[in-house]
Design an enzyme around this catalytic site. Structure first.
Site, PDB file in Angstrom:
ATOM      1  NE  ARG A  74      59.275  27.089  59.351  1.00 16.95           N
ATOM      2  CZ  ARG A  74      58.499  26.040  59.143  1.00 16.95           C
ATOM      3  NH1 ARG A  74      57.859  25.896  57.988  1.00 16.95           N
ATOM      4  NH2 ARG A  74      58.379  25.105  60.066  1.00 16.95           N
ATOM      5  CE  LYS A  77      43.004  37.082  39.293  1.00 17.00           C
ATOM      6  NZ  LYS A  77      41.590  36.686  39.521  1.00 17.00           N
ATOM      7  CE  LYS A 133      43.582  41.414  32.266  1.00 20.35           C
ATOM      8  NZ  LYS A 133      43.050  40.037  32.250  1.00 20.35           N
ATOM      9  CD  GLU A 187      39.725  39.983  30.005  1.00 19.84           C
ATOM     10  OE1 GLU A 187      40.665  39.509  30.662  1.00 19.84           O
ATOM     11  OE2 GLU A 187      39.128  41.029  30.312  1.00 19.84           O
ATOM     12  CG  ASP A 243      37.071  37.886  31.806  1.00 17.76           C
ATOM     13  OD1 ASP A 243      37.617  37.103  32.610  1.00 17.76           O
ATOM     14  OD2 ASP A 243      36.774  39.059  32.092  1.00 17.76           O
TER      15      ASP A 243
END
Length: 274
Positions: A89, A126, A158, A186, A207
Site C-alpha cells: 500500500r 500548496k 505577498k 506579488e 496575482d
C-alpha cells in the site's frame, strides 16, 4: 527518501501490531506492480526506498518522467510474502499520487508548449504537509518547475507583507537578507508591477489577473524599458481549462497550485504471481 522518512511512513501504516500481513505464510514469492492506465510515472525512487527497507528486491527499467501505457509493468519484485504485503500500500500510494501529479503537469506543459517554448509551468507551496518535496519532485518529473521548496529559498513579498510594510520598505528589507536570494513581489495592478520593477525586484507575480490584464501589464513594462530586467509570473485561479489563454500572453512563468491539489491519483496494482 531518508531512512527516518521511510520509518515514519511504515510506522503509520503498520501500527503497533500488524495483524493483517502476518497471518499469511512468510515464504519467498514473486510479484509485479503494474499500472491500470496510461500516465507519466513518478515515485520510482520513493517506492524503491520502501521496498528496499522491507527487504524486497525491486527491479525496473523505468525512471521518473517516463510515459507508460495501460497494463505496463512498473516493478518486478522478489521477497518474503509478509514484506511484500507490508510494502504494497505504501509503495502504491506514492506511485499513484506522484504519478498523478506528473501526468497533470505534463498535460499542462504540453498545452503551454503549443504557444511558447520558454514559458515555465510551476507549482506552488500548496502541498500536502510532510510530503512536499516528493510532490514537487513529481512536478519536475512531469516537466514543470518546482518553484520554492520552502520560505528559505527566496524572498516572496505577498499582499499581506505590502499591507504591513508597503512595497518599497518590503523590498528594501528583502535586499538586506542576502545577496544570493531572488526577490519576488506579488502585485495586483500594472502600476504596482512597474513600481516593483523600478525598486529592483527580480520577479514580479501578477496575482489573480485575467489574461488580457497580464498582456497589458507586459506591454507597459516593455514601454517603460523594464520588461527585460524582471521575470514575470502569472498566478492565481489558473487551471488546465484556462491555461491556454495565459500561455498566449508571453508571460515567463505560469504557477498553478492545481498541479498538486487538483491532480488525480493514477490507478496501479500489485499482484503476486508465484
Amino acid at each position: 527518501m531518508l531512512i527516518k522518512e521511510v520509518e515514519r511512513f511504515i510506522e503509520e501504516d503498520l501500527g503497533y501490531d500488524d495483524v493483517s500481513c502476518t497471518i499469511v505464510p512468510d515464504r519467498p514469492v514473486k510479484a509485479i506492480i503494474f499500472t491500470k492506465e496510461a500516465c507519466v510515472i513518478a515515485g520510482i525512487k520513493e517506492a524503491e526506498s520502501i521496498l528496499c527497507y522491507l527487504g524486497v528486491q525491486a527491479e525496473t527499467t523505468l525512471k521518473d518522467g517516463d510515459h507508460v501505457n495501460e497494463s505496463d509493468m512498473i516493478f518486478r519484485l522478489k521477497g518474503g510474502a509478509v514484506s511484500i504485503l507490508r510494502a504494497e500500500r505504501l509503495a502504491l500510494n506514492f506511485l499513484g499520487h506522484l504519478s498523478g501529479i506528473a501526468t497533470l503537469t505534463r498535460a499542462c506543459v504540453d498545452i503551454v508548449r503549443r504557444h511558447s517554448e520558454t514559458t515555465r509551468v510551476a507549482c506552488t507551496r500548496k502541498t500536502t504537509p510532510g510530503i512536499r518535496k516528493f510532490e514537487k519532485l513529481a512536478v519536475a518529473a512531469g516537466g514543470g518547475d518546482t518553484h520554492r521548496f520552502n520560505l528559505s529559498d527566496s524572498v516572496m513579498i505577498k499582499d499581506n507583507h505590502v499591507k504591513l510594510m508597503g512595497i518599497e520598505a518590503a523590498i528594501d528589507a528583502a535586499k538586506k537578507t542576502s545577496f544570493i536570494r531572488k526577490i519576488e513581489v506579488e502585485v495586483e495592478s500594472a502600476e504596482d508591477a512597474v513600481l516593483a520593477a523600478k525598486l529592483g525586484a527580480d520577479i514580479i507575480m501578477l496575482d489573480n489577473m485575467q489574461p488580457e490584464a497580464v498582456r497589458e501589464t507586459l506591454e507597459i513594462l516593455k514601454e517603460k524599458g523594464l520588461r527585460d530586467s524582471v521575470i514575470v509570473e502569472a498566478s492565481g485561479g489558473i487551471s488546465q481549462e484556462n491555461l491556454e489563454d495565459y500561455a498566449k500572453t508571453g508571460v515567463d512563468v505560469i504557477s498553478m497550485g492545481s498541479l498538486i491539489h487538483k491532480s488525480r491519483w493514477i490507478d496501479l496494482s500489485l499482484e503476486i504471481i508465484s
